[in-house]
Design an enzyme around this catalytic site. Structure first.
Site, PDB file in Angstrom:
ATOM      1  N   PHE A 291      29.846  20.926  46.157  1.00 19.26           N
ATOM      2  CA  PHE A 291      29.394  22.066  46.953  1.00 19.26           C
ATOM      3  C   PHE A 291      28.587  21.481  48.093  1.00 19.26           C
ATOM      4  O   PHE A 291      27.595  20.779  47.877  1.00 19.26           O
ATOM      5  CB  PHE A 291      28.540  22.976  46.073  1.00 19.26           C
ATOM      6  CG  PHE A 291      27.944  24.160  46.794  1.00 19.26           C
ATOM      7  CD1 PHE A 291      28.738  25.234  47.167  1.00 19.26           C
ATOM      8  CD2 PHE A 291      26.585  24.215  47.079  1.00 19.26           C
ATOM      9  CE1 PHE A 291      28.185  26.339  47.808  1.00 19.26           C
ATOM     10  CE2 PHE A 291      26.032  25.311  47.722  1.00 19.26           C
ATOM     11  CZ  PHE A 291      26.831  26.372  48.082  1.00 19.26           C
TER      12      PHE A 291
ATOM     13  N   LYS B  29      49.129  41.160  33.381  1.00 18.24           N
ATOM     14  CA  LYS B  29      48.403  40.023  32.806  1.00 18.24           C
ATOM     15  C   LYS B  29      48.333  38.977  33.904  1.00 18.24           C
ATOM     16  O   LYS B  29      49.359  38.443  34.325  1.00 18.24           O
ATOM     17  CB  LYS B  29      49.176  39.495  31.597  1.00 18.24           C
ATOM     18  CG  LYS B  29      48.592  38.251  30.957  1.00 18.24           C
ATOM     19  CD  LYS B  29      49.411  37.917  29.710  1.00 18.24           C
ATOM     20  CE  LYS B  29      49.091  36.565  29.116  1.00 18.24           C
ATOM     21  NZ  LYS B  29      50.053  36.202  28.064  1.00 18.24           N
TER      22      LYS B  29
ATOM     23  N   MET C 280      46.360  31.955  34.969  1.00 18.10           N
ATOM     24  CA  MET C 280      45.918  30.838  35.817  1.00 18.10           C
ATOM     25  C   MET C 280      45.951  29.603  34.928  1.00 18.10           C
ATOM     26  O   MET C 280      45.088  29.445  34.067  1.00 18.10           O
ATOM     27  CB  MET C 280      44.489  31.150  36.259  1.00 18.10           C
ATOM     28  CG  MET C 280      43.959  30.398  37.440  1.00 18.10           C
ATOM     29  SD  MET C 280      43.603  28.696  37.048  1.00 18.10           S
ATOM     30  CE  MET C 280      42.879  28.161  38.545  1.00 18.10           C
ATOM     31  N   ASN C 281      46.961  28.755  35.119  1.00 17.93           N
ATOM     32  CA  ASN C 281      47.252  27.771  34.083  1.00 17.93           C
ATOM     33  C   ASN C 281      46.961  26.308  34.385  1.00 17.93           C
ATOM     34  O   ASN C 281      47.653  25.428  33.876  1.00 17.93           O
ATOM     35  CB  ASN C 281      48.704  27.931  33.640  1.00 17.93           C
ATOM     36  CG  ASN C 281      48.845  29.070  32.653  1.00 17.93           C
ATOM     37  OD1 ASN C 281      48.025  29.200  31.756  1.00 17.93           O
ATOM     38  ND2 ASN C 281      49.847  29.899  32.820  1.00 17.93           N
TER      39      ASN C 281
ATOM     40  N   CYS D 129      43.504  36.128  32.152  1.00 22.96           N
ATOM     41  CA  CYS D 129      44.023  35.071  31.296  1.00 22.96           C
ATOM     42  C   CYS D 129      43.963  33.775  32.086  1.00 22.96           C
ATOM     43  O   CYS D 129      44.201  33.761  33.293  1.00 22.96           O
ATOM     44  CB  CYS D 129      45.469  35.402  30.914  1.00 22.96           C
ATOM     45  SG  CYS D 129      46.269  34.152  29.895  1.00 22.96           S
TER      46      CYS D 129
ATOM     47  N   GLY E 181      44.974  31.335  28.079  1.00 21.78           N
ATOM     48  CA  GLY E 181      44.093  31.934  27.080  1.00 21.78           C
ATOM     49  C   GLY E 181      42.749  32.192  27.725  1.00 21.78           C
ATOM     50  O   GLY E 181      42.663  32.818  28.774  1.00 21.78           O
TER      51      GLY E 181
ATOM     52  N   ASP F  94      34.716  35.182  31.622  1.00 20.57           N
ATOM     53  CA  ASP F  94      33.359  35.256  32.145  1.00 20.57           C
ATOM     54  C   ASP F  94      33.084  36.656  32.660  1.00 20.57           C
ATOM     55  O   ASP F  94      34.000  37.453  32.858  1.00 20.57           O
ATOM     56  CB  ASP F  94      33.161  34.202  33.249  1.00 20.57           C
ATOM     57  CG  ASP F  94      34.188  34.334  34.361  1.00 20.57           C
ATOM     58  OD1 ASP F  94      34.140  35.343  35.068  1.00 20.57           O
ATOM     59  OD2 ASP F  94      35.050  33.429  34.513  1.00 20.57           O
TER      60      ASP F  94
ATOM     61  N   GLU G 192      57.412  44.341   6.000  1.00 21.14           N
ATOM     62  CA  GLU G 192      56.628  43.876   7.148  1.00 21.14           C
ATOM     63  C   GLU G 192      56.642  44.911   8.282  1.00 21.14           C
ATOM     64  O   GLU G 192      55.642  45.120   8.964  1.00 21.14           O
ATOM     65  CB  GLU G 192      57.164  42.531   7.642  1.00 21.14           C
ATOM     66  CG  GLU G 192      56.804  41.375   6.711  1.00 21.14           C
ATOM     67  CD  GLU G 192      57.538  40.081   7.062  1.00 21.14           C
ATOM     68  OE1 GLU G 192      56.983  39.008   6.760  1.00 21.14           O
ATOM     69  OE2 GLU G 192      58.664  40.144   7.610  1.00 21.14           O
TER      70      GLU G 192
END
Ligand code: GLA
Length: 733
Positions: A284, A480, A483-484, A530, A533, A538, A618
């Protein structure tokens, strides 16, 4: 009065319902921090010890008074260069070389209503509680030598027991200045033994609490990844060493920021503990021309002397009432099925429609089409950046697909990853300079993708326009937003050398602007955050997304720990948690279906499995699970959450419960972990009930008094097998 100025003592005190926060205009105009804790009246500066301390220098204007030193005083916004050698909130360099400044009090103002920050998330007033009027304190500090002005902004939310802080830093001088650090909040505590509780993790293993003793050596946590990250979280707790779930003093500090951040905590030479948090000072280097201003992200603080559970309750209410916005903030969410874990990118229209039909037949309310529907996206290696429908794979337009989903009685949701680009994409071929890259250096790839330069508004707008063009047609009910990867090669092709130190922050502003535009254009949209995950879990993201995918790890046993850690700072109404197939893709573990239900039952409930492979029994369980969500969703959205065990330390069982605000209903969940032969008697003590009221276990019909359930607890003998779950719903009779 939530904000009171006392002219005689020169103190300004902020009061919430149960806490007070005080500052005082001290000698030579230093703005001292005198108190943060349970509600008080009076001037708290009596606690400050004055005296001549060797090697703690004195400001020039103190003359012969050697007792005045910025190195010793508790300070509101300490700055580097004033003689304070601790971690400081502000660092400034002049463009011609020297660094350092010396901030002194100039003025202050008290206003009703709450301040806002430009392009950054901030707490807002609670529309449901008009009596809880927030107010704003602005304190103006100035530095003579550079002409720098700092407006310290404080928001007081009385019923939420929350104080927010931010700083607006203005270059009012004649020469350019470079900001090297600009924390959002710094708080000094005089004396005491304190711990820092922070939340460490990794991809597929987010937010495990770690409790560190604060010593004379500085403890610093944070992220350098351009996102808030899986590895550390911008929510931290400063806790008295004796504080536990039910007793003791602690302060929660939550930064509303989704980029690189830093939190520093240390005890100084005389026993004052300083905690400061804000933007990450590394990388920064923010140049301010004369007349320009910089606003720090906001930090929200809550103090309690009633232990960690009370702190969490207050954090949860603060997020629900003052951060989450829009129609979905408090509403129960549609139960969804997501395509990712069962089919990845390997699908066609027929397969998707079969999948959706089966789901709708069992009562699932929304179909979410995850990664793989756009451009040439058939693997990780191509397509990101091209937000046009792969009509061959989708067997037609997205509009017609969405219509088919809706004709099955379901809502339609879709996945995007707007900040990314694959080199094998039309977008990259047309605009290679839109990716973050350093000239002459090969960029670091993450999941074989590069990061788009979201610090540039034309890049944000171009991606937005592509995506909005599609959304205008297919009108998703849910998005969804993923950001991976972590940022690297942080260099923009758009600006000269002087702007490089701004990119990381401007990138975050670009992400916020993208989401703001999305919500403005589609006001009914449910946005789920996401980042592989929970890599961007935040309070900043929660301003846009009322729910966040907790983790790519959907193993119910690992999730116990992840959701436990997440619950300290974030309400379960924000947890995205889905029942997935076994053996689990991440751990290979097989956990009973019912246990997967118990663990996933949180705010954003759904499925990540191929319902066509299920047995009849199930399938019935899936129907019961959906029913369950509907029965309990109001409790999950608004109830008080109690951690009953610590599944990190206690490997016998994990247990938690949610109690309605009026204490008339409670849902208790227990999962057995390691079992041993000859299991000794174990009891689980419940919390948060009314000790005088009687409660019925709705399944067995047995009636207990609240005091018994909390004092003696319930025996855990019935849990015989590893990973077996038990659930008790209590209703007042
Ligand atoms: C990330 C997300 C997953 C899934 C994939 C798709 O890892 O966390 O849920 O959406 O991306 O590529």
């Amino acid at each position: 009065m939530p904000i009171a100025y006392d002219k005689t003592s020169q103190t300004i005190t902020l009061h919430t319902d149960h806490t007070s926060y005080q500052m005082k205009i001290g000698p030579c105009g230093f703005l001292m921090h005198t108190y943060y804790g349970p509600r008080i009246t009076g001037d708290m500066s009596y606690a400050i010890a004055w005296g001549d301390r060797g090697f703690s220098g004195n400001p020039y204007d103190a003359g012969t008074d050697r007792g005045i030193s910025a190195d010793v005083m508790p300070l509101e916004y300490p700055c580097e260069g004033s003689g304070d050698y601790r971690y400081t909130a502000l660092g400034v360099r002049r463009a011609d070389g020297p660094s350092g400044c010396d901030l002194r009090y100039k003025d202050h103002r008290i206003d009703s209503g709450i301040y806002t920050l430009d392009g950054l998330p901030c707490l807002h007033a609670n529309e449901a509680d008009p009596a809880d009027d927030p107010s704003t304190l602005t304190v103006l500090l100035g530095d003579e030598s550079t002409g720098l002005h700092v407006e310290l902004l404080y928001g007081v939310f009385p019923h939420a027991d929350t104080i927010t802080r931010a700083a607006r830093i203005v270059n009012s001088g004649k020469n350019p200045l470079i900001l090297q650090n600009a924390a959002s909040a710094s708080v000094d505590f005089l004396g005491g033994e304190w711990d820092l509780i922070h939340f460490e993790g990794r991809h597929c293993g987010e937010r495990t609490p770690e409790r560190l003793h604060i010593r004379h050596e500085e403890t610093r946590i944070g992220s350098r990844r351009g996102t808030s990250s899986h590895q550390n979280n911008p929510f931290v707790i400063l806790a008295d060493r004796r504080t536990d779930e039910d007793h003791g003093s602690c302060m929660g500090l939550s930064l509303l920021y989704s980029g690189s951040f830093c939190c520093s905590a240390a005890m100084d030479q005389f026993g004052t503990v300083r905690i400061a948090e804000g933007i990450q000072p590394e990388r920064f280097d923010y140049r301010l021309e004369p007349g320009e201003a910089f606003e720090t992200p906001e930090a929200a603080m809550i103090f309690t002397d009633c232990g960690l559970t009370d702190l969490s309750h207050k954090m949860h209410n603060m997020i629900n009432d003052h951060i989450c916005r829009g129609p979905w903030a408090k509403r129960s969410r549609p139960v969804l099925i997501n395509s990712w874990e069962s089919m990845g990118m390997d699908f066609d229209r027929e397969k998707l429609l079969r999948f959706a039909k089966k789901a709708s037949g069992l009562g699932v309310e929304m179909m979410v089409l995850d990664d793989g529907w756009f451009g040439e996206r058939n693997s990780d290696y191509a397509g990101l950046g091209d937000w046009t429908v792969n009509e061959k794979k989708m067997g037609g337009s997205m509009k017609s697909f969405a219509e088919e989903i809706r004709s099955m009685g379901m809502k339609f949701g879709i996945w995007i990853e707007p900040e990314m680009v694959n080199e094998d994409s039309d977008l990259y071929r047309q605009h290679p300079d839109w990716a973050l890259k350093i000239p002459g250096k090969k960029p670091v790839r993450g999941r074989y993708q590069l990061v788009l330069d979201f610090s540039r508004s034309e890049v944000v707008d171009a991606v937005f326009d592509q995506i909005a063009g599609l959304f205008d047609e297919c009108r998703p009910d849910y998005v969804k937003m993923d950001m991976n990867r972590s940022l690297s090669d942080v260099c923009t092709a758009a600006a000269g050398e002087q702007s490089q130190g701004k990119i990381l922050h401007k990138y975050v502003l670009g992400v916020y602007r993208f989401m703001e535009k999305l919500l403005a254009r589609y006001p009914e949209l449910l946005l789920e955050g996401c980042s592989g995950g929970g890599g961007r879990y935040d309070a900043g993201m929660l301003y846009y997304c009322p729910q966040i995918w907790c983790s790519d790890n959907t193993d119910a046993i690992d999730r116990l720990q992840i959701q436990y850690g997440t619950s300290f700072g974030y309400p379960q109404s924000t947890f995205g948690a889905h029942v997935s197939a076994v053996p689990n893709g991440c751990t290979g573990r097989t956990v009973p279906f019912f246990t997967r239900r118990v663990v996933s039952l949180a705010g954003g409930f759904g499925f990540e499995l191929d319902l066509e492979t299920l047995t009849k029994e199930e399938e019935n369980e899936v129907v019961r699970q959906i029913d369950d969500y509907h029965t309990y969703s109001d409790l999950l959205m608004g109830g008080l959450y109690y951690r009953l065990t610590d599944p990190v330390a206690n490997r016998e069982e994990a247990a938690w419960m949610t109690v309605s605000e009026d204490k008339s209903r409670a849902l208790v969940s227990i999962v057995s972990l390691n079992r041993r032969g000859g299991q000794p008697l174990r009891f689980l003590r419940l919390k948060g009930l009314d000790s005088r009221r009687m409660y019925e276990d709705t399944e067995s019909g047995e009636v207990f008094c609240g005091a018994a359930l909390m004092a003696q607890g319930i025996p855990l003998l019935s849990l015989e097998r590893e990973y077996e779950a038990r659930r008790i719903f209590l209703r007042e009779v």
